[in-house]
Motif scaffolding. Structure first.
Motif, PDB file in Angstrom:
ATOM      1  N   THR A   1       0.856  -1.181   0.000  1.00 14.27           N
ATOM      2  CA  THR A   1       0.000   0.000   0.000  1.00 14.27           C
ATOM      3  C   THR A   1       0.898   1.239   0.000  1.00 14.27           C
ATOM      4  O   THR A   1       2.114   1.137   0.186  1.00 14.27           O
ATOM      5  CB  THR A   1      -0.917   0.046   1.242  1.00 14.27           C
ATOM      6  N   PHE A   2       0.284   2.392  -0.142  1.00 10.24           N
ATOM      7  CA  PHE A   2       1.004   3.656  -0.113  1.00 10.24           C
ATOM      8  C   PHE A   2       1.732   3.823   1.225  1.00 10.24           C
ATOM      9  O   PHE A   2       2.844   4.313   1.283  1.00 10.24           O
ATOM     10  CB  PHE A   2       0.009   4.800  -0.330  1.00 10.24           C
ATOM     11  N   ASP A   3       1.109   3.405   2.317  1.00 12.02           N
ATOM     12  CA  ASP A   3       1.679   3.563   3.654  1.00 12.02           C
ATOM     13  C   ASP A   3       2.579   2.410   4.094  1.00 12.02           C
ATOM     14  O   ASP A   3       3.245   2.497   5.121  1.00 12.02           O
ATOM     15  CB  ASP A   3       0.562   3.726   4.689  1.00 12.02           C
ATOM     16  N   ARG A   4       2.572   1.317   3.345  1.00 12.74           N
ATOM     17  CA  ARG A   4       3.385   0.153   3.739  1.00 12.74           C
ATOM     18  C   ARG A   4       3.873  -0.555   2.483  1.00 12.74           C
ATOM     19  O   ARG A   4       3.217  -1.441   1.952  1.00 12.74           O
ATOM     20  CB  ARG A   4       2.541  -0.780   4.593  1.00 12.74           C
ATOM     21  N   TRP A   5       5.034  -0.159   1.999  1.00 15.81           N
ATOM     22  CA  TRP A   5       5.581  -0.727   0.765  1.00 15.81           C
ATOM     23  C   TRP A   5       6.420  -1.968   1.036  1.00 15.81           C
ATOM     24  O   TRP A   5       6.617  -2.801   0.175  1.00 15.81           O
ATOM     25  CB  TRP A   5       6.408   0.324   0.026  1.00 15.81           C
ATOM     26  N   PHE A   6       6.968  -2.086   2.234  1.00 16.68           N
ATOM     27  CA  PHE A   6       7.760  -3.257   2.609  1.00 16.68           C
ATOM     28  C   PHE A   6       7.536  -3.557   4.090  1.00 16.68           C
ATOM     29  O   PHE A   6       6.928  -2.770   4.813  1.00 16.68           O
ATOM     30  CB  PHE A   6       9.245  -3.070   2.289  1.00 16.68           C
ATOM     31  N   ARG A   7       8.006  -4.708   4.531  1.00 17.06           N
ATOM     32  CA  ARG A   7       7.843  -5.126   5.934  1.00 17.06           C
ATOM     33  C   ARG A   7       8.833  -4.358   6.812  1.00 17.06           C
ATOM     34  O   ARG A   7      10.021  -4.687   6.864  1.00 17.06           O
ATOM     35  CB  ARG A   7       8.094  -6.623   6.078  1.00 17.06           C
ATOM     36  N   THR A   8       8.348  -3.367   7.512  1.00 16.34           N
ATOM     37  CA  THR A   8       9.228  -2.578   8.374  1.00 16.34           C
ATOM     38  C   THR A   8       9.710  -3.387   9.574  1.00 16.34           C
ATOM     39  O   THR A   8      10.763  -3.090  10.128  1.00 16.34           O
ATOM     40  CB  THR A   8       8.510  -1.301   8.847  1.00 16.34           C
ATOM     41  N   GLU A   9       8.942  -4.404   9.956  1.00 10.54           N
ATOM     42  CA  GLU A   9       9.341  -5.232  11.102  1.00 10.54           C
ATOM     43  C   GLU A   9      10.532  -6.130  10.781  1.00 10.54           C
ATOM     44  O   GLU A   9      11.096  -6.777  11.681  1.00 10.54           O
ATOM     45  CB  GLU A   9       8.163  -6.071  11.611  1.00 10.54           C
ATOM     46  N   ALA A  10      10.965  -6.179   9.536  1.00  7.66           N
ATOM     47  CA  ALA A  10      12.122  -6.984   9.140  1.00  7.66           C
ATOM     48  C   ALA A  10      13.439  -6.267   9.417  1.00  7.66           C
ATOM     49  O   ALA A  10      14.504  -6.801   9.121  1.00  7.66           O
ATOM     50  CB  ALA A  10      12.031  -7.344   7.664  1.00  7.66           C
ATOM     51  N   PHE A  11      13.387  -5.069   9.996  1.00 10.71           N
ATOM     52  CA  PHE A  11      14.585  -4.289  10.281  1.00 10.71           C
ATOM     53  C   PHE A  11      14.666  -3.998  11.775  1.00 10.71           C
ATOM     54  O   PHE A  11      13.662  -3.723  12.418  1.00 10.71           O
ATOM     55  CB  PHE A  11      14.565  -2.974   9.498  1.00 10.71           C
ATOM     56  N   ALA A  12      15.877  -4.074  12.303  1.00 10.95           N
ATOM     57  CA  ALA A  12      16.093  -3.826  13.727  1.00 10.95           C
ATOM     58  C   ALA A  12      17.323  -2.948  13.919  1.00 10.95           C
ATOM     59  O   ALA A  12      18.193  -2.864  13.048  1.00 10.95           O
ATOM     60  CB  ALA A  12      16.284  -5.147  14.462  1.00 10.95           C
TER      61      ALA A  12
END
Length: 135
Positions: free
Chosen positions: A28-39
């Motif tokens: 979506t416009f607000d979620r292009w990739f999994r942000t939870e995959a980064f730490a």
């Protein structure tokens, strides 16, 4: 400060802890990739994120040119009408994604409200008209 975190003048990258790519149907416009995959990387490390680990949105662009030659009484004289359409179908095309991370040093939680969102678009449709007299 980079020196305080990595022990050098070189800044840290994030740690990739999973697959960041989302299927097209979930983007979506607000979620292009999994942000939870980064730490947040551990103190004293540089992080493990490589260069070009994800792709930007694709481009769907059509440039079209249409011309019409109108004779003006002889073979040596004519009028040319030309129209050029850039991004002719006027598809919205995303140009960049917000990838800047901000972590809370105490908890390691992601703080950036724009991380993973679309942050720019390419040009809309442009139409150019011209009229040229040949003699």
């Amino acid at each position: 400060n980079s020196e305080e975190w990595t022990g050098s003048a070189e800044g840290a990258r994030v740690d990739v802890i999973g697959d960041p790519n989302l299927p097209k149907s979930e983007r979506t416009f607000d979620r292009w990739f999994r942000t939870e995959a980064f730490a947040m990387p551990k103190k004293g490390t540089f992080g493990n994120a490589g260069v070009n680990i994800m792709r930007n949105p694709g481009i769907n662009n059509w440039d079209i040119s249409i011309t019409k030659k109108v004779p003006l009484g002889s073979e040596q004289r004519w009028l040319q009408f030309r129209t050029e359409l850039f991004n002719a179908w006027n598809h919205t095309q995303w140009s960049s994604i917000s990838t800047g991370t901000q972590f809370d040093n105490a908890t390691g939680q992601q703080l950036s409200p724009t991380f993973g969102r679309i942050s720019g678009t390419r040009d809309p449709r442009f139409i150019q008209l011209s009229l040229k007299l040949f003699f």
